[in-house]
Design a protein around this motif. Structure first.
Motif, PDB file in Angstrom:
ATOM      1  N   VAL A 170       6.288   1.021   2.194  1.00 36.88           N
ATOM      2  CA  VAL A 170       7.056   1.386   0.999  1.00 36.88           C
ATOM      3  C   VAL A 170       8.554   1.155   1.251  1.00 36.88           C
ATOM      4  N   TYR A 171       9.036   1.649   2.398  1.00 30.79           N
ATOM      5  CA  TYR A 171      10.473   1.509   2.698  1.00 30.79           C
ATOM      6  C   TYR A 171      10.859   0.049   2.883  1.00 30.79           C
ATOM      7  N   GLU A 172       9.993  -0.730   3.569  1.00 28.37           N
ATOM      8  CA  GLU A 172      10.316  -2.151   3.804  1.00 28.37           C
ATOM      9  C   GLU A 172      10.470  -2.896   2.481  1.00 28.37           C
ATOM     10  N   VAL A 173       9.495  -2.709   1.593  1.00 31.45           N
ATOM     11  CA  VAL A 173       9.524  -3.461   0.323  1.00 31.45           C
ATOM     12  C   VAL A 173      10.726  -3.032  -0.522  1.00 31.45           C
ATOM     13  N   ILE A 174      10.965  -1.733  -0.602  1.00 37.43           N
ATOM     14  CA  ILE A 174      12.062  -1.252  -1.460  1.00 37.43           C
ATOM     15  C   ILE A 174      13.413  -1.617  -0.851  1.00 37.43           C
TER      16      ILE A 174
ATOM     17  N   PRO B  80      15.119  -2.740  -5.918  1.00 35.67           N
ATOM     18  CA  PRO B  80      14.907  -2.765  -7.380  1.00 35.67           C
ATOM     19  C   PRO B  80      15.833  -1.802  -8.123  1.00 35.67           C
ATOM     20  N   ASP B  81      16.188  -2.159  -9.360  1.00 35.06           N
ATOM     21  CA  ASP B  81      16.890  -1.198 -10.233  1.00 35.06           C
ATOM     22  C   ASP B  81      15.898  -0.128 -10.669  1.00 35.06           C
TER      23      ASP B  81
ATOM     24  N   ASP C 259       0.880  -1.174   0.000  1.00 32.92           N
ATOM     25  CA  ASP C 259       0.000   0.000   0.000  1.00 32.92           C
ATOM     26  C   ASP C 259       0.918   1.224   0.000  1.00 32.92           C
ATOM     27  N   ILE C 260       0.947   1.943  -1.099  1.00 31.41           N
ATOM     28  CA  ILE C 260       1.943   3.018  -1.235  1.00 31.41           C
ATOM     29  C   ILE C 260       1.668   4.196  -0.302  1.00 31.41           C
ATOM     30  N   SER C 261       0.478   4.221   0.290  1.00 33.40           N
ATOM     31  CA  SER C 261       0.182   5.336   1.205  1.00 33.40           C
ATOM     32  C   SER C 261       0.701   5.065   2.625  1.00 33.40           C
ATOM     33  N   ILE C 262       1.316   3.894   2.833  1.00 35.34           N
ATOM     34  CA  ILE C 262       1.888   3.577   4.149  1.00 35.34           C
ATOM     35  C   ILE C 262       3.416   3.622   4.027  1.00 35.34           C
TER      36      ILE C 262
ATOM     37  N   VAL D  39      -2.659   8.841  -1.542  1.00 35.77           N
ATOM     38  CA  VAL D  39      -2.091   7.952  -2.570  1.00 35.77           C
ATOM     39  C   VAL D  39      -1.316   8.759  -3.620  1.00 35.77           C
ATOM     40  N   ASN D  40      -1.962   9.790  -4.171  1.00 35.16           N
ATOM     41  CA  ASN D  40      -1.377  10.481  -5.329  1.00 35.16           C
ATOM     42  C   ASN D  40      -0.257  11.450  -4.961  1.00 35.16           C
ATOM     43  N   TYR D  41      -0.246  11.914  -3.715  1.00 35.97           N
ATOM     44  CA  TYR D  41       0.872  12.769  -3.293  1.00 35.97           C
ATOM     45  C   TYR D  41       1.792  12.027  -2.311  1.00 35.97           C
ATOM     46  N   PHE D  42       1.245  11.636  -1.139  1.00 33.61           N
ATOM     47  CA  PHE D  42       2.132  11.037  -0.137  1.00 33.61           C
ATOM     48  C   PHE D  42       2.720   9.709  -0.635  1.00 33.61           C
ATOM     49  N   GLY D  43       1.902   8.891  -1.288  1.00 35.70           N
ATOM     50  CA  GLY D  43       2.402   7.606  -1.808  1.00 35.70           C
ATOM     51  C   GLY D  43       3.580   7.834  -2.750  1.00 35.70           C
ATOM     52  N   VAL D  44       3.426   8.814  -3.630  1.00 40.35           N
ATOM     53  CA  VAL D  44       4.486   9.121  -4.601  1.00 40.35           C
ATOM     54  C   VAL D  44       5.724   9.645  -3.865  1.00 40.35           C
ATOM     55  N   LYS D  45       5.496  10.493  -2.866  1.00 42.28           N
ATOM     56  CA  LYS D  45       6.611  11.040  -2.080  1.00 42.28           C
ATOM     57  C   LYS D  45       7.404   9.909  -1.395  1.00 42.28           C
ATOM     58  N   TYR D  46       6.694   8.962  -0.763  1.00 44.89           N
ATOM     59  CA  TYR D  46       7.396   7.863  -0.082  1.00 44.89           C
ATOM     60  C   TYR D  46       8.214   7.043  -1.085  1.00 44.89           C
ATOM     61  N   ILE D  47       7.592   6.752  -2.235  1.00 51.40           N
ATOM     62  CA  ILE D  47       8.294   5.947  -3.244  1.00 51.40           C
ATOM     63  C   ILE D  47       9.528   6.715  -3.743  1.00 51.40           C
ATOM     64  N   ALA D  48       9.344   8.011  -4.012  1.00 50.21           N
ATOM     65  CA  ALA D  48      10.454   8.812  -4.547  1.00 50.21           C
ATOM     66  C   ALA D  48      11.610   8.875  -3.543  1.00 50.21           C
ATOM     67  N   CYS D  49      11.298   9.075  -2.267  1.00 42.18           N
ATOM     68  CA  CYS D  49      12.358   9.166  -1.247  1.00 42.18           C
ATOM     69  C   CYS D  49      13.059   7.823  -1.082  1.00 42.18           C
ATOM     70  N   ALA D  50      12.276   6.742  -1.058  1.00 41.30           N
ATOM     71  CA  ALA D  50      12.887   5.411  -0.911  1.00 41.30           C
ATOM     72  C   ALA D  50      13.717   5.083  -2.156  1.00 41.30           C
ATOM     73  N   ALA D  51      13.244   5.497  -3.329  1.00 45.54           N
ATOM     74  CA  ALA D  51      14.002   5.251  -4.572  1.00 45.54           C
ATOM     75  C   ALA D  51      15.360   5.946  -4.474  1.00 45.54           C
ATOM     76  N   GLN D  52      15.351   7.186  -3.980  1.00 43.54           N
ATOM     77  CA  GLN D  52      16.622   7.924  -3.832  1.00 43.54           C
ATOM     78  C   GLN D  52      17.536   7.224  -2.832  1.00 43.54           C
ATOM     79  N   LYS D  53      16.932   6.807  -1.712  1.00 47.08           N
ATOM     80  CA  LYS D  53      17.731   6.194  -0.651  1.00 47.08           C
ATOM     81  C   LYS D  53      18.387   4.893  -1.112  1.00 47.08           C
ATOM     82  N   TYR D  54      17.647   4.073  -1.872  1.00 41.21           N
ATOM     83  CA  TYR D  54      18.170   2.750  -2.249  1.00 41.21           C
ATOM     84  C   TYR D  54      18.686   2.693  -3.689  1.00 41.21           C
ATOM     85  N   GLY D  55      18.778   3.856  -4.345  1.00 38.74           N
ATOM     86  CA  GLY D  55      19.412   3.924  -5.676  1.00 38.74           C
ATOM     87  C   GLY D  55      18.588   3.341  -6.809  1.00 38.74           C
ATOM     88  N   SER D  56      17.257   3.390  -6.694  1.00 38.23           N
ATOM     89  CA  SER D  56      16.410   2.888  -7.793  1.00 38.23           C
ATOM     90  C   SER D  56      16.018   4.043  -8.702  1.00 38.23           C
ATOM     91  N   LYS D  57      15.812   3.722  -9.990  1.00 38.52           N
ATOM     92  CA  LYS D  57      15.283   4.724 -10.920  1.00 38.52           C
ATOM     93  C   LYS D  57      13.754   4.599 -10.895  1.00 38.52           C
TER      94      LYS D  57
END
Ligand SMILES: NC(=O)c1ccc[n+]([C@@H]2O[C@H](COP(=O)([O-])OP(=O)(O)OC[C@H]3O[C@@H](n4cnc5c(N)ncnc54)[C@H](OP(=O)(O)O)[C@@H]3O)[C@@H](O)[C@H]2O)c1
Length: 284
Positions: free
Chosen positions: A42-46, A51-52, A35-38, A76-94
């Motif tokens: 998001v951080y646990e899965v990423i 992922p690359d 659930d991308i809003s949690i 979902v549309n703002y916070f979910g995206v924010k969590y994914i974007a921050c985790a992507a930066q942290k773990y080096g995913s595009k």
């Protein structure tokens, strides 16, 4: 290549799941698995999958429901995206993120380019824009693909609703004063795979849609024509007389010139609509 897909049971998610190359490692998730809003989810899965590439197709997509449930839409549309974007930066995913033509107000008559100023008219458009802005303002390594009027043989969409109503020989009122470009979900999936495989286009914002500029009413008539259904069941109305009052842009065609310069063609409308209807007729 390790790819995390969110929204894997949506229509674009289902289209992607059908075309991933077999030698890629795919973690396709739905709302239950991720659930991308949690934030913690998001951080646990990423963190564990590393992922690359993350393809975010998950969204609160009901334009009318968003007006009544602003919080969920934002989550979902703002916070979910924010969590994914921050985790992507942290773990080096595009990140490959999907956005919408509804970031525009439709007060123009020429197709919107990536450099045009967004001015959303409704909650769905505003929350999707907020998600986009978080990504761009934080320089996340990403592609944002704005697309429009997605249809396919999968999930819930305009084409399937009209198809089912026409099968039941129901009278249908469809707005004739909103114009846009229907986009076949499998064509967006093909584009995403090609962008990842070719790795030749620069990260950034891109528009991608169908090659036909059409009203919802004319789209419905095309569906009836291809099904061999009675077109007189479809009646043209104005948006102001539509039962759902959410304001939508009256014109939201997207210019795809930027992607076309890289050799990517727009979604072929005739192919997409014919193929969707063939598939639906063969399911029966
Ligand atoms: N549909 C269109 O016409 C259109 C037009 C332009 C842009 N877009 C964008 O294109 C993307 C894909 O759209 P689509 O047509 O494939 O949408 P869709 O069929 O509605 O799929 C979206 C998926 O996201 C899931 N989802 C919702 N909230 C979630 C959450 N908190 N965590 C994880 N998953 C969640 C939904 O699950 P549930 O169904 O269980 O809620 C659904 O499976 C979206 O970003 C959308 O904004 C869509």
């Amino acid at each position: 290549m390790k790819v995390l897909l969110t929204g894997g049971k949506g229509q674009l998610g289902q289209s992607l799941n059908r075309v991933f190359p077999s030698d890629w490692v795919i973690l396709s998730t739905d709302k239950v698995i991720l659930d991308i809003s949690i934030k913690r989810h998001v951080y646990e899965v990423i963190c564990s999958f590393k992922p690359d590439i993350i393809i975010n197709t998950a969204a609160f997509t009901s334009v009318d429901a968003a007006e009544k449930d602003i919080e969920s839409s934002k989550l979902v549309n703002y916070f979910g995206v924010k969590y994914i974007a921050c985790a992507a930066q942290k773990y080096g995913s595009k990140l490959i993120h999907i956005s919408t033509d509804y970031v525009f107000d439709g007060k123009t008559k020429s197709a919107y380019k990536e450099i045009d100023k967004p001015q959303p008219l409704n909650i769905y458009g505003s929350t999707k824009l907020a998600g986009e802005l978080f990504i761009t303002e934080n320089n996340v390594n990403s592609y944002i693909i704005r697309t429009s009027w997605i249809y396919s043989e999968y999930g819930k969409n305009f084409l399937k609703s009209i198809y089912n109503l026409l099968l039941k020989k129901k009278n249908i009122h469809i707005v004739g004063d909103q114009i846009g470009c229907p986009t076949y979900a499998p064509h967006i999936a093909d584009l995403i795979i090609a962008i990842i495989k070719n790795n030749t286009i620069s990260p950034g914002l891109y528009h991608f849609c169908g090659d036909k500029v059409i009203s919802w009413y004319d789209f419905a008539c095309e569906i009836a024509h291809l099904m061999g259904a009675d077109k007189s069941l479809i009646m043209k109305i104005d948006s102001k007389d539509y039962k759902f009052s959410t304001i939508r842009p009256s014109f939201s065609a997207l210019s795809c010139n930027k992607l076309e310069r890289y050799g990517y063609k727009r979604s072929n409308f005739l192919y997409g609509i014919t193929h969707s209807i063939d598939k639906l007729m063969n399911f029966k």
